[in-house]
Design a protein around this motif. Sequence first.
Motif, PDB file in Angstrom:
ATOM      1  N   PHE A 189       4.199   0.630 -11.993  1.00 14.62           N
ATOM      2  CA  PHE A 189       4.071   2.053 -11.671  1.00 14.62           C
ATOM      3  C   PHE A 189       5.309   2.874 -12.019  1.00 14.62           C
ATOM      4  O   PHE A 189       5.314   4.096 -11.825  1.00 14.62           O
ATOM      5  CB  PHE A 189       3.749   2.219 -10.182  1.00 14.62           C
ATOM      6  N   ASP A 237       0.076   9.586  -4.681  1.00 15.95           N
ATOM      7  CA  ASP A 237      -1.004   9.957  -5.600  1.00 15.95           C
ATOM      8  C   ASP A 237      -0.987   9.061  -6.834  1.00 15.95           C
ATOM      9  O   ASP A 237      -2.035   8.597  -7.310  1.00 15.95           O
ATOM     10  CB  ASP A 237      -0.861  11.415  -6.027  1.00 15.95           C
ATOM     11  N   GLN A 238       0.200   8.826  -7.356  1.00 12.27           N
ATOM     12  CA  GLN A 238       0.339   7.977  -8.541  1.00 12.27           C
ATOM     13  C   GLN A 238      -0.176   6.568  -8.260  1.00 12.27           C
ATOM     14  O   GLN A 238      -0.880   5.964  -9.083  1.00 12.27           O
ATOM     15  CB  GLN A 238       1.809   7.937  -8.960  1.00 12.27           C
ATOM     16  N   ASN A 275      -4.188   6.589  -7.637  1.00 11.85           N
ATOM     17  CA  ASN A 275      -4.948   6.864  -8.862  1.00 11.85           C
ATOM     18  C   ASN A 275      -4.861   5.740  -9.885  1.00 11.85           C
ATOM     19  O   ASN A 275      -5.712   5.653 -10.784  1.00 11.85           O
ATOM     20  CB  ASN A 275      -4.461   8.167  -9.496  1.00 11.85           C
ATOM     21  N   ASN A 276      -3.850   4.883  -9.765  1.00 14.48           N
ATOM     22  CA  ASN A 276      -3.645   3.836 -10.775  1.00 14.48           C
ATOM     23  C   ASN A 276      -3.565   2.437 -10.170  1.00 14.48           C
ATOM     24  O   ASN A 276      -3.096   1.504 -10.821  1.00 14.48           O
ATOM     25  CB  ASN A 276      -2.347   4.120 -11.551  1.00 14.48           C
ATOM     26  N   PHE A 277      -4.058   2.281  -8.944  1.00 15.88           N
ATOM     27  CA  PHE A 277      -3.874   1.025  -8.216  1.00 15.88           C
ATOM     28  C   PHE A 277      -4.452  -0.177  -8.959  1.00 15.88           C
ATOM     29  O   PHE A 277      -3.895  -1.277  -8.928  1.00 15.88           O
ATOM     30  CB  PHE A 277      -4.501   1.146  -6.829  1.00 15.88           C
ATOM     31  N   ASN A 278      -5.557   0.020  -9.661  1.00 18.05           N
ATOM     32  CA  ASN A 278      -6.203  -1.101 -10.351  1.00 18.05           C
ATOM     33  C   ASN A 278      -5.359  -1.678 -11.484  1.00 18.05           C
ATOM     34  O   ASN A 278      -5.667  -2.764 -11.992  1.00 18.05           O
ATOM     35  CB  ASN A 278      -7.567  -0.675 -10.893  1.00 18.05           C
ATOM     36  N   LEU A 279      -4.297  -0.984 -11.882  1.00 20.59           N
ATOM     37  CA  LEU A 279      -3.411  -1.530 -12.912  1.00 20.59           C
ATOM     38  C   LEU A 279      -2.774  -2.845 -12.470  1.00 20.59           C
ATOM     39  O   LEU A 279      -2.386  -3.663 -13.306  1.00 20.59           O
ATOM     40  CB  LEU A 279      -2.307  -0.521 -13.255  1.00 20.59           C
ATOM     41  N   LYS A 329      -3.729  -6.382 -13.849  1.00 22.56           N
ATOM     42  CA  LYS A 329      -3.229  -6.945 -15.102  1.00 22.56           C
ATOM     43  C   LYS A 329      -2.446  -8.234 -14.863  1.00 22.56           C
ATOM     44  O   LYS A 329      -2.348  -9.087 -15.746  1.00 22.56           O
ATOM     45  CB  LYS A 329      -2.313  -5.936 -15.803  1.00 22.56           C
ATOM     46  N   THR A 369      -5.081   0.361  -0.768  1.00 23.51           N
ATOM     47  CA  THR A 369      -3.953  -0.140  -1.555  1.00 23.51           C
ATOM     48  C   THR A 369      -3.377  -1.428  -0.967  1.00 23.51           C
ATOM     49  O   THR A 369      -2.184  -1.532  -0.694  1.00 23.51           O
ATOM     50  CB  THR A 369      -2.853   0.939  -1.704  1.00 23.51           C
TER      51      THR A 369
END
Length: 337
Positions: A133, A168-169, A172-176, A179, A218
């Motif tokens: 992140f 927010d960051q 919105n991008n938790f599924n990253l 990887k 999260t």
Amino acid sequence: MKEKIEFPDYFVTNDGIVVHTVTAFSEKDGGVIGIPKYFPLKKSYLGCRYILGKPYSDNFPTFSDSIEKIKKSHPQYIQFVEELGEEMIVFPKSKIKKVLKPKEIAKNILNHNFDSKILLDAKEYLKLVIDIFKFNISDIGIEGSIMIGCFRDSSDIDLVLYGKSKGDQLINNFNLLKKDKRIHLYDEDDEELILSRRYKNRSFETMSQLVEQEKKRTCGLFNGRRFWLQPILENSIVKEKIKGRKLRRIGYEEGQIKIVDASLGKYWPAILEGIMEDGKKVSIECHDPIYMNQLEKGDFAHIASNLYIDIRNKKKFIILAPWLDIKQKLKKVEFKK
């Protein structure tokens, strides 16, 4: 104690009680509002915790039990806090000997090597979150048993992320995180594990509802160990909403509410605005993190908790919080006439 104490800091009293701050409005009249988490023991028992080599009672069944213990042992610490509308425990700063800062703990773990499996996992997870992140270590804190030093082999990794924009960051991008092969984000096969940490009926009725809620919180598993990465609002935002209030409890409210503003509902605490079935406008404050990121503008929910009024301006509030020993609910529902 001159050091500033803010949410979500922990602190240790002169007589060894380990205390968690419970709200951004933490300092009050020369004291600090908190709820005890661990009490020192005269004698150890099987399953007790150890902090700096000394035995401590494990978590009491509820926060209410901890509060009742303080009412008996330190009744002078009980004060009515107008900003929250309830009697709270206010620890005099003169009785506090140590403050535990989540950011300092995270920085120390990132910069040291360890033999302990849980501390190694915590360090590797911190590095992963920073890499994925692009956060700074100053954005992150570690709390819970790792922070206090009473962790067990099976303990969780409890992280907090400071600030609305960072939250927010993350959301919105938790599924990253998927990887990385060491990460597992919850799905339907994890119902039993999730249920072991949640109270049924407070925010869900079916297992599918529970899984969907947990996906928004999260959290997940790192190397098979549960992790929790909780975005928290800036203390300044929460203080602005709480400071100067003169709340009085006027009853208990239960019913259906329509959410009309959820712009601050993704974080800890979750702050929402809604309209009850009878047309009454209320602000909702959720100081329990299980309610973060569960409701959006336009959603309907079943809500149950204490109702308060600010005697300055007649504004009404429903507060859900761990210091309230009452039935509390907030769960999304389909619209019902």
